[in-house]
Enzyme design. Structure first.
Site, mmCIF file in Angstrom:
data_model
loop_
_atom_site.group_PDB
_atom_site.id
_atom_site.type_symbol
_atom_site.label_atom_id
_atom_site.label_comp_id
_atom_site.label_asym_id
_atom_site.label_seq_id
_atom_site.Cartn_x
_atom_site.Cartn_y
_atom_site.Cartn_z
ATOM 1 N N ASP A 216 0.882 -1.236 0.050
ATOM 2 C CA ASP A 216 -0.057 -0.024 -0.016
ATOM 3 C C ASP A 216 0.914 1.139 -0.052
ATOM 4 O OD1 ASP A 216 0.675 -1.440 2.417
ATOM 5 O OD2 ASP A 216 -1.196 -0.556 3.401
ATOM 6 N N ASP A 240 0.324 -7.023 -11.122
ATOM 7 C CA ASP A 240 -0.396 -6.784 -11.970
ATOM 8 C C ASP A 240 -1.100 -5.414 -11.655
ATOM 9 O OD1 ASP A 240 -2.068 -7.350 -14.073
ATOM 10 O OD2 ASP A 240 -3.505 -8.583 -12.950
ATOM 11 N N ASP A 244 0.091 -1.575 -13.914
ATOM 12 C CA ASP A 244 -0.690 -0.716 -14.610
ATOM 13 C C ASP A 244 -0.594 0.977 -14.152
ATOM 14 O OD1 ASP A 244 -2.004 -2.686 -16.120
ATOM 15 O OD2 ASP A 244 -3.875 -1.959 -15.770
#
Ligand code: NAD
Length: 353
Positions: A216, A240, A244
């Site tokens: 986080d 993943d 992005d």
């Protein structure tokens, strides 16, 4: 050397065609001897053959030296029993493509949110929180009652070790810094194993700076100080998502390349999906798939000790940079006037010149 191209769905055929044009230009210019073939896949194969990936295409892929795979609209695939084989996981599992390598670099002139980002996300690809990859048989996700859904996350020493090895080898060719991203404060056993094994593995690399960051915080730090990161190694789902984010910070999802590599096979795949919202409009940006194909050429160059393939990858990357350097040479996602076709043609002309 055989390269198999599978277009995939949505914008897949458009960006694959632009990518092949650029690769063919390199093939011709440098006399690479690449034999580029196409086969049907995804929804178009489902319509014709009743299955998104036929046995024949599976065999062609196994026989090829490399595969370029367009994005798939897997969200709307029917079940595997109804012919909806999800291509990405099929390739990753069948060919044991354990390393998903996703670079994010702000390219010259592109109005990137992070103008100084230049990192590579190294994502474990064969286990983690992916229901189809957690079990020998059956799914890693199930309903205990109709209102209680459970999912299993698999983390193994072997997978942690080999993905960290890949990340370390890569870091040693770059700025020699490795960031291990985890959530061991909550997933004490599984991410505890991942983090411990990653540290043990990285310790063998002399001169490598190693740090760890909780996932986080990593999302925030990537936005705050993207230039602080060089090579990032993490588990499947975190990689993943963070890749992005990194691609978007570097200028947009349409710029994010990736390769899925194992010991014997590699597949070029853009990090983004099939973009059904812009499919068929000749407006998609093919850069990510083009650069992914370039990564495949680099992988083939290392594997076969072929300098000419490395040169082709370099030419392709330079051509893309030159093409993107002015807004008049860009596609709509980057505020430019070019369609996918025209962009592909222009990059191919630069590669071939
Ligand atoms: P997406 O990545 O397809 O699209 C997200 C947004 O980015 C959209 O607005 C889209 O127009 C834009 N975008 C993506 N690629 C672009 C490009 N090259 N040029 C310009 N704009 C681009 O994500 P999604 O809409 O959530 O998913 C669509 C489908 O893709 C789903 O079925 C999903 O499962 C699948 N998917 C496939 C892969 C893959 O094949 N590797 C990866 C991710 C998602």
């Amino acid at each position: 050397m055989k390269i198999l191209v599978l277009d995939g769905d949505g914008i897949g055929p458009e960006i694959s065609s632009a990518t092949v044009r650029a690769i063919e230009a390199a093939n011709y210019r440098l006399n690479l001897g690449l034999e580029i073939t196409h086969a049907d896949s995804g929804l178009s194969s489902l319509e014709k053959n009743g299955v998104t990936l036929t046995d024949d295409v599976m065999a062609q892929a196994a026989d090829a030296d490399g595969v370029i795979l367009g994005p798939t609209h897997s969200l709307i695939y029917p079940t595997p029993e109804e012919g909806g084989i999800n291509l990405s996981p099929w390739f990753r599992k069948t060919f044991d493509l354990y390393a998903n390598i996703r670079p994010a670099r702000a390219r010259p002139g592109i109005p990137a949110m992070a103008h100084d980002i230049d990192l590579v996300m190294v994502r474990e690809n064969t286990e983690g929180f992916y229901a189809d990859r957690a079990m020998f048989q059956g799914s890693g996700e199930f309903l205990a009652t109709e209102d209680v859904a459970l999912a299993i996350r698999k983390i193994t020493r072997q997978a942690c070790e080999r993905i960290t090895e890949s990340a370390c080898r890569l870091a040693m060719t770059r700025r020699r810094k490795l960031t291990i991203v985890h959530k061991r404060n909550v997933l004490k056993l599984s991410d505890g194993l991942f983090t411990d094994v990653a540290h043990e593995t990285a310790a063998k690399y002399e001169g490598l700076e190693v740090e760890e960051v909780i996932v986080d915080a990593m999302a925030a730090l990537l936005v705050r100080h993207p230039a602080a990161f060089d090579v990032v190694v993490t588990t499947n789902m975190f990689g993943d998502i963070l890749s992005d984010l990194s691609a978007e910070l570097s200028g947009g999802l349409g710029l994010g390349p990736s390769i899925n590599a194992g010991a014997d096979h590699a597949i070029a795949q853009a990090a983004h999906g099939s973009a059904p919202d812009i499919a068929g409009k000749n407006s998609a940006n093919p850069t990510a798939l083009m650069l992914s194909a370039g990564m495949l050429l680099s992988w083939l160059s290392d594997r076969n000790e072929r300098e000419d393939l490395a040169e082709a990858a370099h030419r392709l990357s330079e051509a893309v940079d030159a093409q993107l350097s002015d807004v008049s040479g860009r596609t709509a996602d980057l505020g430019g006037p070019l369609g996918t076709d025209a962009f592909g043609e222009a990059v191919a002309a630069r590669v071939g010149s």
